[in-house]
Design a protein around this motif. Structure first.
Motif, PDB file in Angstrom:
ATOM      1  N   UNK A  69       0.822  -1.203   0.000  1.00 21.97           N
ATOM      2  CA  UNK A  69       0.000   0.000   0.000  1.00 21.97           C
ATOM      3  C   UNK A  69       0.853   1.249   0.000  1.00 21.97           C
ATOM      4  N   UNK A  70       0.186   2.410   0.308  1.00 21.03           N
ATOM      5  CA  UNK A  70       0.868   3.705   0.245  1.00 21.03           C
ATOM      6  C   UNK A  70       0.449   4.622   1.395  1.00 21.03           C
ATOM      7  N   UNK A  71      -0.119   4.070   2.455  1.00 20.25           N
ATOM      8  CA  UNK A  71      -0.683   4.874   3.542  1.00 20.25           C
ATOM      9  C   UNK A  71       0.400   5.760   4.156  1.00 20.25           C
ATOM     10  N   UNK A  72       0.225   7.075   4.042  1.00 19.37           N
ATOM     11  CA  UNK A  72       1.265   8.026   4.430  1.00 19.37           C
ATOM     12  C   UNK A  72       1.107   8.482   5.878  1.00 19.37           C
ATOM     13  N   UNK A  73       2.176   9.095   6.396  1.00 15.78           N
ATOM     14  CA  UNK A  73       2.113   9.691   7.733  1.00 15.78           C
ATOM     15  C   UNK A  73       1.094  10.830   7.753  1.00 15.78           C
ATOM     16  N   UNK A  74       0.967  11.549   6.639  1.00 17.58           N
ATOM     17  CA  UNK A  74      -0.026  12.615   6.551  1.00 17.58           C
ATOM     18  C   UNK A  74      -1.436  12.050   6.710  1.00 17.58           C
ATOM     19  N   UNK A  75      -1.724  10.959   6.016  1.00 14.71           N
ATOM     20  CA  UNK A  75      -3.062  10.359   6.137  1.00 14.71           C
ATOM     21  C   UNK A  75      -3.305   9.857   7.558  1.00 14.71           C
ATOM     22  N   UNK A  76      -2.287   9.301   8.173  1.00 13.68           N
ATOM     23  CA  UNK A  76      -2.410   8.838   9.552  1.00 13.68           C
ATOM     24  C   UNK A  76      -2.774   9.992  10.477  1.00 13.68           C
ATOM     25  N   UNK A  77      -2.064  11.108  10.370  1.00 17.08           N
ATOM     26  CA  UNK A  77      -2.338  12.248  11.253  1.00 17.08           C
ATOM     27  C   UNK A  77      -3.713  12.851  10.973  1.00 17.08           C
ATOM     28  N   UNK A 125      -6.310  11.179   9.972  1.00 18.09           N
ATOM     29  CA  UNK A 125      -7.278  10.251  10.551  1.00 18.09           C
ATOM     30  C   UNK A 125      -7.324  10.381  12.072  1.00 18.09           C
ATOM     31  N   UNK A 126      -6.160  10.593  12.687  1.00 21.57           N
ATOM     32  CA  UNK A 126      -6.102  10.757  14.138  1.00 21.57           C
ATOM     33  C   UNK A 126      -6.891  11.985  14.563  1.00 21.57           C
ATOM     34  N   UNK A 127      -6.670  13.112  13.875  1.00 18.27           N
ATOM     35  CA  UNK A 127      -7.348  14.353  14.242  1.00 18.27           C
ATOM     36  C   UNK A 127      -8.850  14.252  13.996  1.00 18.27           C
ATOM     37  N   UNK A 128      -9.239  13.555  12.929  1.00 18.20           N
ATOM     38  CA  UNK A 128     -10.673  13.376  12.658  1.00 18.20           C
ATOM     39  C   UNK A 128     -11.334  12.577  13.773  1.00 18.20           C
ATOM     40  N   UNK A 129     -10.618  11.584  14.312  1.00 17.99           N
ATOM     41  CA  UNK A 129     -11.182  10.745  15.366  1.00 17.99           C
ATOM     42  C   UNK A 129     -11.083  11.402  16.746  1.00 17.99           C
ATOM     43  N   UNK A 130     -10.019  12.189  16.941  1.00 15.61           N
ATOM     44  CA  UNK A 130      -9.797  12.822  18.236  1.00 15.61           C
ATOM     45  C   UNK A 130      -9.389  14.289  18.022  1.00 15.61           C
ATOM     46  N   UNK A 131     -10.364  15.159  17.823  1.00 17.39           N
ATOM     47  CA  UNK A 131     -10.088  16.559  17.504  1.00 17.39           C
ATOM     48  C   UNK A 131      -9.221  17.276  18.542  1.00 17.39           C
ATOM     49  N   UNK A 132      -9.243  16.814  19.796  1.00 12.22           N
ATOM     50  CA  UNK A 132      -8.470  17.509  20.813  1.00 12.22           C
ATOM     51  C   UNK A 132      -6.956  17.399  20.564  1.00 12.22           C
ATOM     52  N   UNK A 133      -6.556  16.390  19.788  1.00  8.49           N
ATOM     53  CA  UNK A 133      -5.129  16.218  19.491  1.00  8.49           C
ATOM     54  C   UNK A 133      -4.637  17.198  18.423  1.00  8.49           C
TER      55      UNK A 133
END
Length: 402
Positions: A379-387, A389-397
């Motif tokens: 695959x090609x899942x990037x660090x940008x996509x990870x971050x 996704x994290x912010x979408x799931x946990x906006x406080x971060x």
């Protein structure tokens, strides 16, 4: 010459560094090496003295003089980074003046059909081994390696690329200079990335990937660093991210990557020694002229194993990493990455081979990951996509201190 013959030529070191030209009575030590397994000319050769059997060695001159041939145990070929006593004795037998010079491995002569050889020049030398790369795009004619008619063109070919060959690490070049080619395998934490790297390293060191060598003198690396990343959502020609990795001198390595979606090939740029001041967001806005969104800072622990294609000199990295948010270290992305890094070759690089070799290594790596019980879906899942996704799931971060 016999098409299976392979020779290692020991000459005066001054022939490679250009401080002396070969003379008509030049003395060369020739060691007959075991037959190579690889078919066709290769780019990179690494000779480990301990891995060689006893080899026959003879001292010869261009005017036809020669010594007896002596079988020399591989451990006695070298004494540190000079030839050992057995080879010095052969030089003294033929020419006491030559014996007072410093001799070392200089060229490998490889089979190229009847009446010709491929020439490899030595670029690195350690007490336990040496590394040579091919310097002749076309074979060099010879009436026989012991006649030394190949020596003047070999010295001339080396001299033509002296800056490239004679300077430490200057023998690298980069295909796709402004692009990154990379496959990613997203792992399910917790993963013991050191154990996975150790298994991979052992397998590769044992020759588990035919046609590839461990990258000479740079086969294993460890990294541990922070990454401050800013998403650049617009305009379209600037989409991607810019990130900053702090260095020990108070400056930063700045990485720019341009892409609209995660993919195998992305445009990238690295700048070392960037002075950013204390406000990274201000630097991005004022110095780079970008409208960007800061994403959570993460720490990346990474272990790298580097391999080199013997045929092309292309170098590839296989990385296992563990990325955790500084604000919440339980939020983790762990991946295995396969990336083209650089090319060790004086000859025009074979760019088309990079994609072929990446796919070849990827297929081997996927079998290794499956055997290790790890996910092996390319695959090609990037660090940008990870971050993101994290912010979408946990906006406080999304709130980054400082």
């Amino acid at each position: 010459m016999n098409t299976d013959e392979r020779w290692l030529a020991f000459t005066g070191v001054d022939l490679l560094d250009g401080t002396r030209a070969p003379g008509p009575d030049e003395v060369v030590l020739l060691a007959r090496l075991p037959r190579a397994d690889a078919a066709g000319p290769v780019n990179t050769v690494v000779l480990e003295w301990a891995a060689l059997p006893a080899v026959p060695v003879v001292a010869v001159t261009a005017d036809g003089r020669r010594t007896r041939t002596v079988d020399v145990p591989a451990a006695e070929l070298m004494s540190g980074v000079r030839v050992g006593p057995a080879l010095t004795a052969l030089l003294s037998e033929l020419d006491p003046v030559a014996a007072r010079r410093t001799y070392a491995p200089s060229f490998q002569l490889g089979p190229a059909g009847t009446g010709a050889v491929h020439v490899h020049s030595r670029i690195r030398l350690r007490r336990e081994d040496c590394c040579l790369i091919r310097i002749t795009a076309q074979p060099v004619p010879t009436t026989g390696v012991p006649r030394l008619d190949w020596l003047p063109p070999a010295v001339a070919a080396h001299a033509a690329e002296a800056v490239f060959l004679n300077n430490h690490h200057c023998y690298y070049r980069k295909c796709f200079a402004d692009r990154e080619l990379e496959y990613k395998y997203t792992l399910r934490p917790p993963v013991d990335i050191w154990a996975a790297t150790a298994r991979l390293y052992d397998r590769l060191r044992a020759g588990g990937l035919p046609g590839y060598l461990m990258e000479y003198a740079d086969e294993f690396q460890t990294w541990d660093y922070l990454n401050h990343l800013f998403e650049v959502p617009a305009p379209a020609d600037e989409q991607g991210y810019v990130s900053f990795i702090p260095s020990t001198d108070g400056r930063h390595l700045m990485k720019r990557k341009w892409f609209a979606e995660d993919s195998f090939e992305r445009r990238e740029e690295h700048r070392k020694g960037v002075v950013t001041g204390n406000d990274l967001g201000r630097f991005v806005a004022e110095q780079l002229g970008l409208r960007a969104r800061r994403l959570p800072t993460f720490r990346r622990v990474r272990y790298d194993v580097n391999v080199e294609s013997a045929r092309t000199g292309h170098v590839y990295g296989i990385f296992f990493d563990h990325c955790s948010l500084v604000a919440d270290p339980t939020v983790v992305l762990s991946q295995c990455e396969l990336e083209y890094l650089r090319t060790r070759s004086v000859l025009p690089p074979d760019e088309a081979a990079v994609r072929v070799e990446l796919d070849e290594i990827a297929a081997w790596l996927e079998a290794f990951l499956a055997e290790s019980g790890l996910p092996n879906e390319r695959g090609y899942y990037s660090k940008l996509s990870f971050l993101r996704d994290v912010v979408a799931a946990r906006p406080e971060l999304a709130v980054v201190p400082g």
